[in-house]
Design an enzyme around this catalytic site. Structure first.
Site, PDB file in Angstrom:
ATOM      1  N   SER A 175      39.843  36.108  36.067  1.00  0.00           N
ATOM      2  CA  SER A 175      39.400  36.021  33.660  1.00  0.00           C
ATOM      3  C   SER A 175      38.571  35.405  33.675  1.00  0.00           C
ATOM      4  CB  SER A 175      41.194  35.991  33.263  1.00  0.00           C
ATOM      5  OG  SER A 175      41.589  34.387  34.037  1.00  0.00           O
ATOM      6  N   TYR A 203      52.678  43.042  33.699  1.00  0.00           N
ATOM      7  CA  TYR A 203      51.326  42.171  34.511  1.00  0.00           C
ATOM      8  C   TYR A 203      51.837  42.116  35.676  1.00  0.00           C
ATOM      9  CZ  TYR A 203      47.343  39.354  34.839  1.00  0.00           C
ATOM     10  OH  TYR A 203      46.108  38.966  34.981  1.00  0.00           O
ATOM     11  N   ASP A 221      44.444  29.412  35.616  1.00  0.00           N
ATOM     12  CA  ASP A 221      43.621  28.751  36.889  1.00  0.00           C
ATOM     13  C   ASP A 221      41.937  29.770  36.720  1.00  0.00           C
ATOM     14  OD1 ASP A 221      44.124  31.749  37.146  1.00  0.00           O
ATOM     15  OD2 ASP A 221      45.244  31.218  38.970  1.00  0.00           O
ATOM     16  N   LYS A 263      45.962  41.676  27.898  1.00  0.00           N
ATOM     17  CA  LYS A 263      46.774  40.881  28.899  1.00  0.00           C
ATOM     18  C   LYS A 263      47.998  40.682  27.712  1.00  0.00           C
ATOM     19  CE  LYS A 263      44.449  38.385  32.067  1.00  0.00           C
ATOM     20  NZ  LYS A 263      43.776  37.912  33.038  1.00  0.00           N
ATOM     21  N   ASP A 283      41.670  28.988  42.886  1.00  0.00           N
ATOM     22  CA  ASP A 283      42.585  29.929  44.188  1.00  0.00           C
ATOM     23  C   ASP A 283      40.594  29.447  44.572  1.00  0.00           C
ATOM     24  OD1 ASP A 283      45.146  29.589  43.604  1.00  0.00           O
ATOM     25  OD2 ASP A 283      44.703  31.905  43.744  1.00  0.00           O
ATOM     26  N   ASP A 325      38.873  31.307  39.304  1.00  0.00           N
ATOM     27  CA  ASP A 325      38.976  32.106  40.473  1.00  0.00           C
ATOM     28  C   ASP A 325      38.059  31.429  40.892  1.00  0.00           C
ATOM     29  OD1 ASP A 325      41.783  32.989  41.469  1.00  0.00           O
ATOM     30  OD2 ASP A 325      41.632  34.426  39.491  1.00  0.00           O
TER      31      ASP A 325
END
Length: 493
Positions: free
Chosen positions: A69, A205, A80, A196, A135, A82
């Site tokens: 995202s 989701y 968060d 989303k 992450d 990525d």
């Protein structure tokens, strides 16, 4: 009317807090910059361990690439990040990434809650940096140095990469290709934020539970943007629901690409809802969709279509499209999944592990029940003192005779204990009537900030084996936990 509905939808997005403030944006940018600095220091340290010449150490680089995202520019204030660590051929995952970089991150004051997730399909380090969840998987390229702006779509950088690195790179590559292929980036981003939110509110989701993940929704949204390049935001949402309410699954969804050939019918996919990755004609998004979740997703596409199709509806309200799915009204019976652990840290690890195995439970329940709706919302039983997380999954109302869940519980517990390296927590399954649901589960509050799917592989309460560099005698790189007697390798061994 179309313009008015588009304007009201933009306002709805803002009111729902889906767009982060300038301060939050700046904080995220600073986190990425700091991570890049740490990774650059790390790779030079690894090169020094290898006893490379000074000139080579000075020239070597590694970098951080964002995806998910954040990479698509559709993150919210709670999202968060990525981020992918991309290193050169001499930096290994087992030693240099999971020990050296892990220890460098752990020593930073901004870093907390750090875990090594080695058993996932894409192994990664998960941590919080200045309060933002990160992450961080690793990809090893067959080059001596990775430029900061490395083009992960360039075949030169992708040659001979191992399977784990290829999987780690696929998210970044898919993101980059999507951004290149959409005709209007701003419209795509606004549309994807809405899609989303809709998927989360309607309970469809989350790839771990057999629903749609972020990359699935991004490709579906991008395909509609390609088909209607000049459409307004309202029209894009209307066309999104109309397109997929009547999509002839399992015909795959494939983005139009002038460069890559389409795979056609030659590639067989076993997925019920195949969605092709836009960076390769032969790769599809990993999907856990089952018969039950396929039915739920299609029903929600159809509901979205019926709610948005009438452009001239006088009392139209976007809130009705994004209403929380009313589980207690839809189902008369539920399976309660109760997960517990001795403390909050262990609970996070245990819940993450159980969620990664949820698909096997869903398939088993489908066998005995025909259909099951795995509600992703996480609850807490406040009447119990031990740390816990509870899920309530809707059961097929036409099979009300199913009451004995012991054999399903035993079967699932065997699956959970197979391969788990921490101390296993508690897990119990039971059947509840809707009238027995606690008040917290009766409120359709949607998905809160759930427990992240993670688990510790390194347990520092166990015996710890010191590890030395394979390339620099006597150079200590860190500890690895072991439940065996410590084996002290000889220097350089």
């Amino acid at each position: 009317m179309d313009e008015e509905r588009s304007i009201s939808l933009v306002q709805f997005i803002v009111n729902e807090g889906l767009v982060p403030s300038p301060d939050e944006e700046e904080k995220r940018k600073n986190v990425i910059l700091k991570l890049k600095e740490i990774v650059l220091t790390w790779i030079k340290k690894v090169a020094w361990q290898r006893r490379f010449p000074k000139e080579q150490i000075a020239a070597t680089c590694a970098t951080i690439l964002t995806y998910g995202s954040y990479g698509l520019g559709v993150h919210g204030s709670e999202s968060d990040i990525d981020a992918l660590c991309v290193g050169p051929l001499f930096a290994t995952m087992a030693e240099d990434f999971f020990i050296v970089l892990h220890n460098m991150l752990k020593s930073r004051p901004e870093v907390s809650e750090i875990h090594c997730v080695k058993d996932a399909k894409v192994p990664l380090i998960r941590f919080e940096f200045d309060g933002i969840s990160i992450d961080l998987p690793y990809a090893q390229l067959k080059v001596s140095s990775v430029p900061e702006n490395v083009d992960v779509l360039n075949p030169y950088f992708l040659r001979d990469v191992n399977e784990t690195s290829w999987k780690s790179l696929s998210g970044v590559r898919a993101n980059k290709r999507i951004l290149q292929l959409v005709p209007n980036l701003e419209n795509f981003q606004s549309m994807l934020r809405c899609v989303k939110l809709w998927a989360k509110r309607r309970g469809v989701y989350g790839n771990l539970l057999g629903f749609l993940g972020g990359v699935h929704l991004a490709i579906l949204a991008a395909s509609v943007c390609q088909k209607y390049p000049n459409a307004s935001l309202n029209s894009l949402i209307m066309n999104f629901f109309q397109t997929f309410a009547f999509w002839p699954w399992p015909t795959p969804v494939i983005l139009q690409d002038r460069i890559l050939p389409t795979a056609g019918d030659a590639i067989e996919t076993r997925s019920l809802m195949p969605i092709q990755l836009p960076c390769s004609p032969y790769e599809y998004c990993h999907s856990n969709v089952t018969r039950s979740t396929f039915r739920r997703i299609r029903a929600e596409f159809l509901r979205g279509h019926y709610r948005t199709r009438d452009l001239l509806k006088p009392d139209f309200d976007w809130g009705s499209v994004f209403e929380h799915f009313p589980y207690p009204k839809e189902y008369t019976r539920f399976v309660k999944i109760y997960l517990s652990a001795s403390d909050q840290d262990d609970l996070g690890d245990w819940v993450g592990w159980v969620k990664s195995r949820f698909l096997s439970l869903l398939v088993k329940l489908e066998e005995v029940q025909g259909l099951c709706d795995p509600n992703p919302i996480e609850h807490v039983d406040i009447d119990v003192t031990e740390p816990n997380v509870v899920f309530y999954w809707g059961l097929n109302p036409s099979k009300s005779s199913f009451t004995d869940i012991r054999h399903v519980e035993e079967d699932f517990m065997k699956n959970l204990k197979n391969g788990y390296q921490g101390s296993a927590g508690g897990m119990g399954l039971s059947i509840l009537q809707a009238s027995q649901l606690p008040k917290s589960a009766l409120l359709d509050t949607g998905i809160g900030k759930g427990t992240k799917a993670c688990w510790k592989i390194l347990d520092y309460n166990l015996r710890r084996t010191p590890t030395y560099s394979q390339h620099l005698p006597h150079y200590f790189v860190g500890y690895v936990a072991t439940d065996r007697e410590p084996e002290y390798p000889s220097a350089g061994g």
